[in-house]
Design an enzyme around this catalytic site. Structure first.
Site, PDB file in Angstrom:
ATOM      1  N   CYS B  51       0.818  -1.209   0.000  1.00 25.91           N
ATOM      2  CA  CYS B  51       0.000   0.000   0.000  1.00 25.91           C
ATOM      3  C   CYS B  51       0.857   1.267   0.000  1.00 25.91           C
ATOM      4  O   CYS B  51       2.084   1.230   0.057  1.00 25.91           O
ATOM      5  CB  CYS B  51      -0.921  -0.004   1.211  1.00 25.91           C
ATOM      6  SG  CYS B  51      -0.028   0.085   2.768  1.00 25.91           S
ATOM      7  N   ALA B  54       3.234   1.678   2.872  1.00 29.97           N
ATOM      8  CA  ALA B  54       4.436   0.844   2.711  1.00 29.97           C
ATOM      9  C   ALA B  54       5.457   1.535   1.816  1.00 29.97           C
ATOM     10  O   ALA B  54       6.666   1.420   2.029  1.00 29.97           O
ATOM     11  CB  ALA B  54       4.061  -0.525   2.150  1.00 29.97           C
ATOM     12  N   ARG B  85      12.868  -4.333   6.447  1.00 32.99           N
ATOM     13  CA  ARG B  85      13.303  -4.083   5.063  1.00 32.99           C
ATOM     14  C   ARG B  85      14.823  -4.097   4.867  1.00 32.99           C
ATOM     15  O   ARG B  85      15.316  -3.772   3.806  1.00 32.99           O
ATOM     16  CB  ARG B  85      12.688  -2.790   4.513  1.00 32.99           C
ATOM     17  CG  ARG B  85      11.555  -3.112   3.528  1.00 32.99           C
ATOM     18  CD  ARG B  85      11.027  -1.889   2.838  1.00 32.99           C
ATOM     19  NE  ARG B  85      11.992  -1.210   2.018  1.00 32.99           N
ATOM     20  CZ  ARG B  85      12.297  -1.541   0.752  1.00 32.99           C
ATOM     21  NH1 ARG B  85      11.696  -2.542   0.174  1.00 32.99           N
ATOM     22  NH2 ARG B  85      13.178  -0.852   0.079  1.00 32.99           N
ATOM     23  N   HIS B 182       5.658   6.496  -2.487  1.00 36.28           N
ATOM     24  CA  HIS B 182       6.962   7.044  -2.885  1.00 36.28           C
ATOM     25  C   HIS B 182       6.805   8.522  -3.217  1.00 36.28           C
ATOM     26  O   HIS B 182       7.594   9.361  -2.810  1.00 36.28           O
ATOM     27  CB  HIS B 182       7.510   6.334  -4.133  1.00 36.28           C
ATOM     28  CG  HIS B 182       7.629   4.847  -4.005  1.00 36.28           C
ATOM     29  ND1 HIS B 182       7.438   4.016  -5.080  1.00 36.28           N
ATOM     30  CD2 HIS B 182       7.924   4.064  -2.952  1.00 36.28           C
ATOM     31  CE1 HIS B 182       7.605   2.763  -4.683  1.00 36.28           C
ATOM     32  NE2 HIS B 182       7.905   2.765  -3.395  1.00 36.28           N
TER      33      HIS B 182
END
Lengths: 454, 527
Positions: B51, B54, B85, B182
Site C-alpha cells: 500500500c 508501505a 526491510r 513514494h
C-alpha cells in the site's frame, strides 16, 4: 544496539515504542488458514493482506495464501461492497477454495462496512461458503483477531443436529502447527474422538514434494466445524484466547466447556490430562505419564544450574503465562512477565502464579511494550530473556541469553514444527533454556573454570 | 496462442480483459511495446502489491536513521514495517532510530473522537524521551478517514519544540500500490528537508545517490567504488541516510538515480529548483556498474577523473575475474524469472547476463509505464481516478541557488551519449520471446512456472515459498534472503555465489524419496 533507550522509566500515555503485539487481522488470517480449503480474505487495502501474509511467511517459512479487497480511495469513500462482491467472484473463479473467510481491517471498520449485509447480497456458487468476522485493528490485538475469526466460523457454520457426536471440541489457542500436532497426539493417546479447531498443522508445515498445493491436506474440515455444535464438550486451551469462541459455542449450541491454561510446563499439562481423563473417563495413558516423569526427572537433574535465575518472558498472554509456569517449576524467578495485548486478567493470572510459587518482586504488565521491558531490565537485570524474535535487540543490547518461543519467530528455522506444549514440549523448552544458560556460562568461563562435565 | 494466451485462458471475461493489457511478449518487430501499469489491482486477485504507507514509510522514509518516525494509526502498520526491510544503517551520534518502532497505537475512542490529541502527546513524549532533530509522521488508513489534520499537528509541534516536524498523508488506500507512497514521501522530503543547509561539498566531483536503500549493504559497496574513483557522496536517498545529509543534498554537482520509480520525482524537482542534472545509473551487474562509472565520468568531463575511473574499473575487474569466471561456468545457459518492485527486475537482468543467465520473464510490482517503456511515454500517460488524487507538487526555480553544471551545448552533446535526465525503461533491454508482466499475481506465477520452467525465480517473500514448493529455486530480491550486498563488483560475486548455492543445494535431490523410483514390494509368485 537500542542505544537511545534511557534507563529512567517515564510515564507515557500516547507513544507506543517497540510494540509487543500487532493488529487483529493477522490473527484472523492465521485462524482461517487452519481451516481446510479455506482462503482468508482481507477486506481493506492491499497493504494489510501484504503485511499479514509477509509476517506469516516469515514465521513459518511457508506460503500464506490470502486475498484482498484491494480498496482504493473510491472504495474508502463509497464503501467496499462492490469490492467484496468482485473479490468473492474472482476468488472462487480463480483459486477455487471451498470457503472464503473474510475479516475486516481498520479501514473497512472505520467506514462502517456491513459485512453481513454484503455477504447476504452476494451470489455464492453452489456448495461454496463465505463467512466473516469483524477485526478492527484499533481494538485489542492479533489475539482478539484469532479468536474473533474462530467465533465467526462458529456462528456461521456450527450446527447441532440434537444428537451428540461423542467428539470433544478442542481449541488449541494461538500456537504453532508443532503444538497442534502435539495436542492431537495427546488426544489420540487418550483414545479421544475430537475436532481440533483451528488446525494449521498440515497447512503451515506442509512437506516439500516438488508440487505446490494451494490447499494442503491439513486444516479443520468444514464438516468438522459444522459438527462442533454436537460435541460433548469443549476443551478451550488458553484462558485468554479460547474463552470467547468456547463461550460462543456454548451460547449457541449448549456445548459445555472447560477453560484451561495453555498446557505448557508440568502443572498446566497435568490440568489437560485431568480434564481429558474426566471427559473420556479413562486413566491417563502410561506413555504420557512416562513423558511427565521424564520431564520432572530432567528438571531435578539440572535444577542446580538454573535455580534462582531470573527470567523475563514476553509475548502473547497465554504463551507467557504457560512459560512462566514452566520457569517457576524449574525453580527460576519470572521477574518480568509482559504482554502487549490488553486485559487485566493477564496480570491477575500472573500474580496467582507468583503467589502459588511464593516468589517475590516479580512484575506482570499488560498493554505494555518492549521499550518498557528493556527499561525494566536496565533497572533490574535478568539472567535470561524468553520470547519472540523481537527480543533479540534487547538480548544483544544487554548481553542476556535469549530463548525464542511464541509467535513470531522470524529469524530461526524449524521452530514451528516442534511443540512447546505438553510434557514433550516442556522438555524441549527446558533443554533450550538450560542450554542457553550453560552456553553462556561456558562462553564467560575463565580457562581454569571451564567445566567438561556440568 | 503463446504463453500469454495460455495463462490468460483461465480468466473470466472481465479479468481477462484487464490482465491482458498488463502482459507483453517481447517482439522487436512490433512498432510499439505498450503495457498497462500503475492501475488498480482487481479485488480478489492475490496481488503481491502493498500500500501507499508501505511505499512512503517502508521504502523512502524508513531508512533515515536520525529521524524519529511516528506511525499515526493502529499498531499494526508500524509493527509490520519495523526492522523488516533490511535498510542497513550505522548508528551515528549515539544511536539509530531504525531499531525502533514508534506508533500512536490508536484505540477505538481515538477513532471515534479523533486522534490528533494523541498524536500531539506522542510527539511530545517522543521529543522528551529521545531528543531527535527531526520528527516524521506517517498516517495510516483510518487517520485519513476520520480527518485528523496531521499537518497542523506537525506544524504546531515544530513551533513548540523548535525541531523539524514533517507529516505525510500516506494512508494505505491512496493510489494503487506502494508507488503513491513514494511520491508522497518525495514531496515531503523536497518541500521540507532538501535545501535547508547550504554547506558546500569539499570537492568538485560531488554526487548524491538517489533511490538506493542500502538493502544488504548495497549502498556501502556503491559508495566504496565511487569514493575510490574520487567522488564525494553528499547524500544517499535514503539508504543509511540522514536528515543532516538530505538537508544539504542540493549542494552536490550531480544526482545519480538508481531506483527510478521511487525517487524520480525528487530528481526532477531538484533539476527544476536547483538546476541539478540527474543521470540514470545501475550498479547491479558488473558491466552495468562499469557503464555507469563511465557515464558519470563523462558527465564531469575531467581527464584525470576519466583516467581514475578506468584504473578503478580495471583493478576491480581483475580482482573479481577468477570468481566471475568460476560462477559463469556454473550458471551459464540457465534461465531466470524476475518479479520485483519497480527497478530491480530491470537491474538484475544485467547482473544475470554477466553470468550468462538469460531472463525469460520480468515484471514490476508497482512500476509506471515509463519504467517499462521509457520516459518519453510520460506525456501520454493518462491520469485516472486513483492517481489524480496523489499530489504532484510544482517547485519553482530557486534563483539564488540554481546553477547549471553543463553549458547548453555540452548538455545537448552528452544527452546523446549518456542517460542524462532520462531512463529508457526495462523493455528495450529484453530479448525477443521473453515475457513482461505487470502486477504479476499468485495464479500467474504458478502458471508461468509451469510454462517456462525457469532455473530460478527471483521474487518476494509472499511468492517465495510458492515457487520453492513447486520445485524451482527461489530467491528474494527484496531482502536477498539475508545475504548481500549484491551491488557493485563485490556484490556481483556475492549474488552469483548465492544463486549457485541455491541451484546446487543437495536437498533438491532429496525431494522425491527413493521408493518412488523403484518397486519396493518384494515377493515370490507361487503357482
Amino acid at each position: 544496539m537500542l542505544d537511545l533507550t534511557p534507563a529512567k522509566l517515564a510515564e507515557r500515555s500516547a507513544l507506543r515504542v517497540n510494540p509487543c503485539k500487532t493488529c487483529q487481522p493477522v490473527g484472523a488470517m492465521y485462524a482461517a488458514l487452519g481451516v481446510h480449503r479455506c482462503l482468508p480474505h482481507s477486506h481493506g487495502s492491499q497493504g494489510c493482506a501484504s503485511y499479514h501474509r509477509t509476517l506469516l511467511s516469515r514465521h513459518f517459512k511457508e506460503p500464506a495464501a490470502a486475498s484482498t479487497s484491494s480498496f482504493t480511495e473510491g472504495a474508502s469513500v463509497f464503501g467496499g461492497g462492490a469490492n467484496l462482491k468482485a473479490s468473492v467472484r474472482n476468488v472462487f473463479d480463480i483459486y477455487n477454495p471451498d470457503i472464503i473467510a473474510v475479516h475486516t481491517t481498520c479501514l473497512s471498520e472505520t467506514i462502517g462496512d456491513d459485512l453481513k449485509a454484503f455477504i447476504q447480497d452476494i451470489d455464492i456458487p453452489e456448495g461454496k461458503l463465505v463467512v466473516h468476522t469483524n477485526t478492527p485493528s484499533y481494538v485489542g490485538s492479533h489475539i482478539n483477531g484469532f479468536y474473533n475469526m474462530m467465533t465467526g466460523f462458529i456462528s456461521y457454520l456450527a450446527k447441532s443436529a440434537g444428537t451428540p457426536n461423542g467428539k470433544l471440541a478442542v481449541f488449541p489457542g494461538f500456537v504453532n502447527p508443532g503444538d497442534m500436532r502435539e495436542i492431537k497426539r495427546i488426544l489420540k493417546a487418550f483414545g479421544a474422538d475430537f475436532t481440533l479447531f483451528p488446525d494449521t498443522s498440515g497447512v503451515l508445515d506442509a512437506p516439500m514434494t516438488g508440487r505446490y498445493e494451494m490447499y494442503p491436506s491439513g486444516g479443520t474440515t468444514l464438516a468438522e466445524i459444522a459438527g462442533l455444535g454436537d460435541c460433548t464438550a469443549t476443551l478451550a486451551l488458553g484462558e485468554l484466547t479460547s474463552d470467547e469462541p468456547a463461550n460462543a459455542l456454548k451460547r449457541k449450541h449448549g456445548v459445555p466447556y472447560r477453560l484451561l491454561p495453555l498446557p505448557i510446563g508440568v502443572s498446566f499439562t497435568d490440568r489437560l490430562m485431568i480434564a481429558l481423563s474426566k471427559e473420556k473417563k479413562v486413566e491417563v495413558p502410561t506413555e504420557l505419564e512416562e513423558e511427565r516423569g521424564q520431564l520432572v526427572d530432567v528438571m531435578l537433574d539440572a535444577h542446580f544450574h538454573y535455580s534462582g535465575k531470573k527470567a523475563a518472558v514476553f509475548g502473547d498472554p497465554d504463551t507467557v503465562l504457560g512459560l512462566a509456569g514452566l520457569v517457576l517449576e524449574m525453580g527460576m524467578i519470572p521477574k518480568y512477565l509482559l504482554t502487549g495485548t490488553s486485559g487485566s486478567a493477564f496480570v491477575k493470572l500472573a500474580e496467582n502464579l507468583f503467589r502459588r510459587h511464593e516468589v517475590k518482586d516479580c512484575l506482570a504488565r499488560e498493554s505494555a511494550d518492549l521499550f518498557e521491558l528493556h527499561q525494566l531490565i536496565k533497572n533490574g537485570k535478568v539472567d535470561i530473556l524468553i520470547g519472540t524474535s523481537y527480543g533479540k535487540q534487547i538480548a544483544k543490547a544487554e548481553d542476556i541469553p535469549f530463548v525464542r518461543a511464541g509467535i513470531p519467530v522470524l529469524d530461526r528455522y524449524g521452530h514451528s514444527y516442534f511443540p512447546i506444549v505438553g510434557y514433550r514440549g516442556g522438555l524441549r523448552m527446558l533443554e533450550r533454556i538450560s542450554d542457553a544458560l550453560l552456553d553462556r556460562q561456558d562462553r564467560d568461563a575463565a580457562d581454569e573454570d571451564l567445566e567438561l562435565v556440568m | 496462442m503463446g504463453v500469454k494466451g495460455a495463462v490468460l485462458e483461465k480468466y473470466a471475461a472481465k479479468v481477462f480483459k484487464n490482465r491482458k493489457e498488463h502482459m507483453l511478449e517481447i517482439d522487436s518487430g512490433q512498432a510499439e511495446s505498450r503495457i498497462a501499469a500503475n492501475s488498480r489491482s482487481i479485488p480478489g486477485i492475490m496481488t503481491s502489491r502493498g500500500c501507499c504507507y508501505a511505499g512512503c514509510k517502508g521504502v523512502v522514509l524508513g531508512p533515515l536513521k536520525d529521524a524519529l518516525l511516528i506511525t499515526h494509526g493502529p499498531v499494526g502498520c508500524g509493527f509490520y514495517s519495523w526492522g523488516t526491510r533490511r535498510n542497513k544503517a550505522r548508528a551515528a551520534n549515539g544511536g539509530s532510530f531504525i531499531q525502533y518502532c514508534f506508533s500512536t497505537d490508536l484505540q477505538e475512542p481515538d477513532i471515534v473522537f479523533g486522534g490528533e490529541k494523541k498524536l500531539r502527546q506522542a510527539i511530545k513524549e517522543a521529543i522528551e524521551l529521545f531528543h531527535p532533530q527531526c520528527v516524521l509522521v506517517c498516517s495510516t488508513c483510518p487517520v485519513g478517514l476520520i480527518g485528523d489534520d496531521i499537518h497542523a499537528v506537525a506544524a504546531e509541534s515544530e513551533k513548540l519544540y523548535g525541531i523539524t516536524c514533517v507529516a505525510f498523508s500516506c494512508e494505505g488506500y491512496k493510489g494503487v500500490s506502494q508507488s503513491a507512497g513514494h511520491h508522497i514521501a518525495n514531496n515531503g522530503v523536497m518541500r521540507r528537508i532538501i535545501g535547508r543547509d547550504d554547506t558546500p561539498p569539499a570537492t568538485k566531483f560531488s554526487l548524491n545517490l538517489l533511490g538506493e536503500y542500502n538493502i544488504g549493504g548495497d549502498s556501502w559497496e556503491i559508495e566504496r567504488i565511487l569514493r575510490r574513483v574520487g567522488y564525494e557522496v553528499v547524500a544517499v536517498l535514503t539508504g543509511d541516510g540522514s536528515f543532516a545529509d538530505l538537508s544539504r543534498a542540493h549542494n552536490a554537482a550531480l544526482n545519480l538515480v538508481q531506483c527510478h520509480r521511487s525517487i524520480n520525482y525528487i530528481a526532477e524537482m531538484m533539476k527544476t529548483r536547483f538546476g541539478m542534472d540527474w543521470i540514470k545509473v545501475n550498479f547491479i551487474g558488473v558491466e552495468a556498474a562499469c557503464r555507469s562509472l563511465r557515464d558519470i565520468a563523462l558527465y564531469f568531463g575531467d581527464p584525470d577523473l576519466s583516467r581514475r575511473t578506468e584504473e578503478v574499473i580495471a583493478d576491480e575487474l581483475e580482482r573479481i575475474e577468477p570468481d566471475r569466471a568460476h560462477y559463469r561456468r556454473k550458471l551459464k545457459g540457465r534461465t531466470a524469472s524476475l518479479y520485483v518492485g519497480g527497478s530491480r527486475s530491470h537491474h538484475y537482468q544485467n547482473l544475470l547476463a554477466d553470468f550468462g543467465v538469460s531472463t525469460v520473464l520480468a515484471g514490476y510490482e508497482f512500476a509506471h509505464r515509463d519504467d517499462y517503456e521509457g520516459r518519453e511515454v510520460i506525456p501520454d500517460i493518462k491520469e485516472d481516478a486513483d492517481n489524480k488524487n496523489i499530489e504532484s507538487i510544482a517547485v519553482e526555480k530557486d534563483e539564488k541557488r540554481h546553477r547549471a553544471f553543463l553549458a547548453p551545448e555540452r548538455y545537448a552533446e552528452l544527452k546523446e551519449k549518456i542517460p542524462l535526465d532520462y531512463y529508457k525503461g526495462m523493455i528495450r533491454d529484453m530479448p525477443d520471446g521473453s515475457v513482461v508482466i505487470d502486477d504479476l499475481n499468485h495464479y500467474e506465477t504458478e502458471a508461468f512456472i509451469e510454462l517456462l520452467r525457469p532455473d530460478f525465480f527471483m521474487s518476494g517473500i509472499k511468492d517465495k515459498y510458492v515457487i520453492q514448493k513447486a520445485g524451482v529455486p527461489s530467491k528474494q530480491l527484496h531482502s536477498y534472503d539475508y545475504g548481500g550486498p549484491y551491488a557493485g563488483f563485490n556484490g556481483a560475486i556475492n549474488f552469483a555465489r548465492d544463486i549457485a548455492r541455491s541451484v546446487e543445494c543437495p536437498a533438491w535431490r532429496l525431494v522425491t524419496p527413493p521408493w518412488k523410483f523403484e518397486a519396493m514390494l518384494e515377493g515370490t509368485v507361487t503357482e
